[in-house]
Write an enzyme that holds these catalytic residues in place. Structure first.
Site, PDB file in Angstrom:
ATOM      1  N   ASN A 172       0.825  -1.209   0.000  1.00 33.77           N
ATOM      2  CA  ASN A 172       0.000   0.000   0.000  1.00 33.77           C
ATOM      3  C   ASN A 172       0.859   1.260   0.000  1.00 33.77           C
ATOM      4  O   ASN A 172       0.845   2.050   0.961  1.00 33.77           O
ATOM      5  CB  ASN A 172      -0.959  -0.017   1.187  1.00 33.77           C
ATOM      6  CG  ASN A 172      -2.324   0.535   0.815  1.00 33.77           C
ATOM      7  OD1 ASN A 172      -2.501   1.175  -0.222  1.00 33.77           O
ATOM      8  ND2 ASN A 172      -3.307   0.298   1.669  1.00 33.77           N
ATOM      9  N   ASP A 265      -8.631  -3.295  -0.369  1.00 36.22           N
ATOM     10  CA  ASP A 265      -8.827  -3.776   1.002  1.00 36.22           C
ATOM     11  C   ASP A 265      -9.834  -4.922   1.041  1.00 36.22           C
ATOM     12  O   ASP A 265      -9.639  -5.913   1.764  1.00 36.22           O
ATOM     13  CB  ASP A 265      -9.317  -2.634   1.891  1.00 36.22           C
ATOM     14  CG  ASP A 265      -8.387  -1.434   1.877  1.00 36.22           C
ATOM     15  OD1 ASP A 265      -7.183  -1.617   1.641  1.00 36.22           O
ATOM     16  OD2 ASP A 265      -8.881  -0.313   2.105  1.00 36.22           O
TER      17      ASP A 265
END
Length: 312
Positions: A172, A265
């Protein structure tokens, strides 16, 4: 409810920062308050779709009203918050989402975020990790910590992996959270070095590591010591490498994209839940694509989804 549900004894711990979220509402110029954050979003989707899995969240919050609201959201979501640290005189971070043609950008206010001190108590961190079988963290988790706390977290995760716990990591990459590119890329590869599973996104990896294609991304993480790599690539096929095996899983075409917040996610949630259920990786990836496909057709990070469409 999706099939191949994890055993009730399978325990997942997500580590990171949950923030107050201001997301665009239907009416222009209006926003709604929610709570979200990359690792929390993943925990939320696991708890919602695989409720027999025990999901805990490790972070730090303040003592103010909005911190209590966040804890209430954890409870209502079915996420255990027994390990959450409380830091006096701190609060939770805040971010605002702006949308343009389905793509999002963020404005952040997190200077007083208690989550920056989530690793300040090594004993509390070790206890939270000790109660889990799979521990999930991200590059954002690393980015919000000072160097000493980052080292504390990585050391604890490395110890947990050596003891047989499964460590999962989404790099990320968020450059604005780091002092420079080198600090970011070095920390991300340190995170990979203590992980069994990496869940990178190719667009980010190509931008900051110069990978030529998803195969190169997977091979780089494997060289760092990761056993299983799943490379997300937007609407393009997902590449995976698991031990010596590798392959691609196509991404279903979507009728529309409203908001890509939490697409990755939610994808990660299906992958992690599949580990608990011993689901074959290509099947978990296909499920993850269908889940993310629903999420991007809603607004905000936490979107009501139809379980029947995940395992049709």
């Amino acid at each position: 409810m999706p099939s191949s549900e994890p055993s009730p004894t399978f325990r997942i711990l997500a580590i990171g920062e949950c923030m107050a979220e201001l997301a665009p509402a239907e009416a222009p110029g209006e926003y709604r308050l929610g709570f979200a954050g990359d690792t929390f979003n993943t925990a939320w989707y696991i708890a919602r779709l695989w409720p027999e899995t025990s999901v805990s969240y490790f972070t730090a919050i303040g003592t103010d009203a909005i911190s209590q609201q966040m804890r209430d959201v954890f409870s209502a979501s079915g996420i255990d918050h027994g390990h959450v640290r409380v830091v006096p005189d701190r609060t939770v971070g805040l971010y605002l989402i702006s949308l343009a043609n389905g793509e999002r950008s963020f404005s952040y206010w997190r200077g007083q975020s208690a989550a920056r001190q989530l690793a300040a108590d090594p004993d509390a961190l070790a206890k939270a990790i000790g109660d889990a079988e799979l521990v999930y963290f991200s590059g954002i988790t690393l980015a919000i910590l000072d160097p000493a706390s980052r080292k504390t977290l990585l050391t604890a995760l490395g110890t947990a992996r050596a003891m047989g716990k499964v460590i999962a990591f989404d790099p990320n990459l968020r450059p604005r959270l780091w002092s420079d590119q080198t600090e970011m890329t070095d920390a991300v590869m340190q995170g990979a070095a203590v992980s069994d599973i990496a869940l990178p996104s190719f667009e980010d990896e190509a931008s900051w590591f110069g990978d030529a294609d998803p195969v190169a991304t997977a091979d780089r993480y494997r060289s760092a010591g990761v056993t299983t790599v799943v490379v997300k690539n937007g609407a393009e096929p997902v590449h995976y490498r698991q031990g010596a095996a590798r392959g691609f899983v196509p991404v279903p075409a979507l009728p529309s994209v409203v908001d890509t917040t939490a697409a990755g996610d939610s994808f990660n949630a299906a992958i992690l839940a599949g580990i608990g259920g011993n689901t074959p990786l290509p099947e978990s990836i296909a499920r993850a694509c269908r889940l993310a496909g629903q999420v991007v057709q809603g607004r905000g990070a936490l979107v009501p989804v139809d379980p029947a469409r995940i395992d049709p």
